[in-house]
Design a protein around this motif. Structure first.
Motif, PDB file in Angstrom:
ATOM      1  N   ALA A   1      82.878  82.378  84.984  1.00  0.00           N
ATOM      2  CA  ALA A   1      83.742  81.632  84.048  1.00  0.00           C
ATOM      3  C   ALA A   1      85.209  81.974  84.304  1.00  0.00           C
ATOM      4  O   ALA A   1      86.082  81.100  84.250  1.00  0.00           O
ATOM      5  CB  ALA A   1      83.365  81.961  82.608  1.00  0.00           C
ATOM      6  N   ALA A   2      85.476  83.252  84.585  1.00  0.00           N
ATOM      7  CA  ALA A   2      86.863  83.675  84.844  1.00  0.00           C
ATOM      8  C   ALA A   2      87.383  83.010  86.110  1.00  0.00           C
ATOM      9  O   ALA A   2      88.523  82.536  86.150  1.00  0.00           O
ATOM     10  CB  ALA A   2      86.919  85.199  84.957  1.00  0.00           C
TER      11      ALA A   2
ATOM     12  N   ILE B   1      70.036  92.784  81.351  1.00  0.00           N
ATOM     13  CA  ILE B   1      70.696  91.924  80.351  1.00  0.00           C
ATOM     14  C   ILE B   1      72.211  91.934  80.606  1.00  0.00           C
ATOM     15  O   ILE B   1      72.868  90.899  80.613  1.00  0.00           O
ATOM     16  CB  ILE B   1      70.369  92.386  78.899  1.00  0.00           C
ATOM     17  CG1 ILE B   1      68.867  92.222  78.610  1.00  0.00           C
ATOM     18  CG2 ILE B   1      71.201  91.597  77.882  1.00  0.00           C
ATOM     19  CD1 ILE B   1      68.402  92.780  77.267  1.00  0.00           C
ATOM     20  N   VAL B   2      72.740  93.124  80.859  1.00  0.00           N
ATOM     21  CA  VAL B   2      74.189  93.260  81.087  1.00  0.00           C
ATOM     22  C   VAL B   2      74.605  92.500  82.347  1.00  0.00           C
ATOM     23  O   VAL B   2      75.615  91.781  82.352  1.00  0.00           O
ATOM     24  CB  VAL B   2      74.576  94.763  81.181  1.00  0.00           C
ATOM     25  CG1 VAL B   2      75.982  94.939  81.721  1.00  0.00           C
ATOM     26  CG2 VAL B   2      74.429  95.429  79.819  1.00  0.00           C
ATOM     27  N   SER B   3      73.792  92.588  83.415  1.00  0.00           N
ATOM     28  CA  SER B   3      74.198  91.894  84.652  1.00  0.00           C
ATOM     29  C   SER B   3      74.125  90.385  84.478  1.00  0.00           C
ATOM     30  O   SER B   3      74.968  89.651  85.005  1.00  0.00           O
ATOM     31  CB  SER B   3      73.376  92.374  85.851  1.00  0.00           C
ATOM     32  OG  SER B   3      72.099  91.800  85.835  1.00  0.00           O
ATOM     33  N   ILE B   4      73.146  89.895  83.708  1.00  0.00           N
ATOM     34  CA  ILE B   4      73.068  88.437  83.444  1.00  0.00           C
ATOM     35  C   ILE B   4      74.352  87.994  82.736  1.00  0.00           C
ATOM     36  O   ILE B   4      74.983  86.997  83.089  1.00  0.00           O
ATOM     37  CB  ILE B   4      71.825  88.095  82.577  1.00  0.00           C
ATOM     38  CG1 ILE B   4      70.531  88.351  83.351  1.00  0.00           C
ATOM     39  CG2 ILE B   4      71.891  86.652  82.069  1.00  0.00           C
ATOM     40  CD1 ILE B   4      69.244  88.227  82.512  1.00  0.00           C
ATOM     41  N   LEU B   5      74.759  88.766  81.732  1.00  0.00           N
ATOM     42  CA  LEU B   5      75.951  88.409  80.942  1.00  0.00           C
ATOM     43  C   LEU B   5      77.215  88.452  81.790  1.00  0.00           C
ATOM     44  O   LEU B   5      78.018  87.509  81.801  1.00  0.00           O
ATOM     45  CB  LEU B   5      76.096  89.369  79.748  1.00  0.00           C
ATOM     46  CG  LEU B   5      75.015  89.268  78.665  1.00  0.00           C
ATOM     47  CD1 LEU B   5      75.148  90.421  77.670  1.00  0.00           C
ATOM     48  CD2 LEU B   5      75.115  87.929  77.936  1.00  0.00           C
ATOM     49  N   LEU B   6      77.385  89.555  82.524  1.00  0.00           N
ATOM     50  CA  LEU B   6      78.656  89.736  83.228  1.00  0.00           C
ATOM     51  C   LEU B   6      78.792  88.861  84.467  1.00  0.00           C
ATOM     52  O   LEU B   6      79.907  88.447  84.824  1.00  0.00           O
ATOM     53  CB  LEU B   6      78.872  91.214  83.560  1.00  0.00           C
ATOM     54  CG  LEU B   6      79.094  92.109  82.331  1.00  0.00           C
ATOM     55  CD1 LEU B   6      79.443  93.526  82.745  1.00  0.00           C
ATOM     56  CD2 LEU B   6      80.187  91.554  81.413  1.00  0.00           C
ATOM     57  N   ASN B   7      77.670  88.538  85.132  1.00  0.00           N
ATOM     58  CA  ASN B   7      77.772  87.640  86.293  1.00  0.00           C
ATOM     59  C   ASN B   7      78.282  86.268  85.866  1.00  0.00           C
ATOM     60  O   ASN B   7      79.088  85.645  86.549  1.00  0.00           O
ATOM     61  CB  ASN B   7      76.422  87.523  87.008  1.00  0.00           C
ATOM     62  CG  ASN B   7      76.123  88.796  87.780  1.00  0.00           C
ATOM     63  OD1 ASN B   7      77.029  89.614  88.020  1.00  0.00           O
ATOM     64  ND2 ASN B   7      74.866  88.999  88.140  1.00  0.00           N
TER      65      ASN B   7
END
Ligand code: KG4
Ligand code: ZN
Length: 339
Positions: free
Chosen positions: A262-263, A251-257
């Protein structure tokens, strides 16, 4: 002139009130509803009834803690949308009645804007200074997953969001499959701390652009558990920490990728977290590590400002007051509304 504002939050299962003076939070009171745990999720009708019971004592406590009386208030802010309609109605009717009886302005606040602006509460984040505009915010809650560009406190644009389940739902539904009680997000966080995140591999969805999807992950976890339990009925019990760590890590990798994408796309390097899931220790740690590697300035609100609270409604109300964004007494609560 100083601005003293009372804010009320009642969008889901927390009744909260906060008093803020010139943008400084003087009190932040929350009454959580324990009754829903036995039903495995929030029961809307029970939530509305509990809000009715809690709203007066919570507001009273917020005023007392702030050392302010009703007569000193200059405006009332409240969560207008989104949320459970019965719950929103309790807070909004209370706020409207109070504004009418005190003859002071009313400010309708969007709950998701408020989650983002929690990062503008002095002392709320791990940084000494407030984020500079424009900043990016990854807002992850029980009902939403969004990447937002915040140009100013009143100018926000959603540039990515989930096409199905929210990140919080992904945590809670995974927890339910593991037999953990509601809300399961914090429990996955707890068990994950002692597990191996590389033990089990769950797929990363291929969603174009900056949008998210968590429903495929949910199905993959379900099939994985069914298959393993067919071989060994004690599988979950024996591997709980490793399963939690593996689910959380995906879940964390989906969010942060997506956040990293976006950045890069926006060229913004001032980046915030917000929403209940931002309380997740795995997400906080990985976000900080990514921030360091990518040379971002990162902001993470303390836990109390991540999960639902009225201080975030108060700070948003304050900026809306400065921008002259008041609402008529005819304004109504809405389960879903854009901003
Ligand atoms: O923002 P929030 O308090 O309420 C909504 O606006 O939805 O978010 C609630 C969500 C729930 O899904 C809950 O399980 C999740 O945040 N949550 C967590 C953690 N703490 C709360 N998820 C993962 N790890 C946590 N530590
Ligand atoms: Zn929320």
């Amino acid at each position: 002139m100083s601005i003293t504002l009372l804010a009320i939050e009642s969008s889901c299962d927390e009744t909260a009130a906060s008093v803020c003076r010139d943008g400084h939070i003087l009190s932040n009171i929350i009454a959580s509803q324990k009754i829903h745990a036995q039903y495995g999720g929030v029961v809307p009708e029970l939530a509305s009834r509990a809000h009715i019971q809690h709203v007066v004592p919570v507001v009273d406590q917020a005023l007392k803690t702030a050392g302010r009386g009703l007569i000193e208030l200059n405006a009332i802010a409240f969560t207008q949308s989104p949320g459970l309609i019965g719950s929103l109605l309790v807070g909004s009717q209370f706020a409207k009645s109070l504004a009418l009886s005190l003859n002071i302005p009313l400010i309708a606040v969007h709950h998701m804007q408020a989650h983002v602006l929690a990062n503008l509460i002095e002392g709320a984040t791990d940084q000494q200074k407030l984020p500079e505009f424009p900043f990016l915010c990854l807002t992850v809650s029980g009902g939403h997953t969004q990447i937002v560009v915040c140009e100013s406190p009143t100018l926000l644009k959603v540039i990515g969001e989930t096409t199905d389940d929210a990140a919080g739902e992904a945590f809670d539904k995974s927890a339910k499959m593991l037999g953990l009680p509601y809300p399961g997000g914090p429990l996955i966080d707890h068990y994950a701390a002692s597990g191996d995140p590389l033990k089990f591999k769950f797929p990363e969805p291929k969603i174009p652009g900056l949008n998210f999807s968590f429903s495929g992950l949910k199905t993959a976890i379900l099939y994985f558990l069914q298959e393993q339990q067919a071989k060994d009925p004690g599988f979950v019990e024996k591997n709980l920490a490793d399963i939690c760590a593996s689910v959380q890590s995906r879940i964390v990798s989906i969010l942060l990728n997506k956040l990293k994408k976006a950045a890069v796309q926006t060229g913004i390097s001032s980046i915030c977290l917000a929403g209940g899931v931002a309380a997740n220790k795995g997400l906080r740690k990985a976000f900080l590590e990514m921030g360091q590697a990518c040379e971002w300035t990162t902001f993470i609100p303390q836990m109390t400002y991540c999960t639902d609270n009225a201080a975030m409604i108060a700070i948003t109300g304050y900026y809306k007051y400065l921008a002259g964004q008041f609402s008529a007494l005819t304004v109504t609560a809405s389960a879903r509304a854009c901003w």
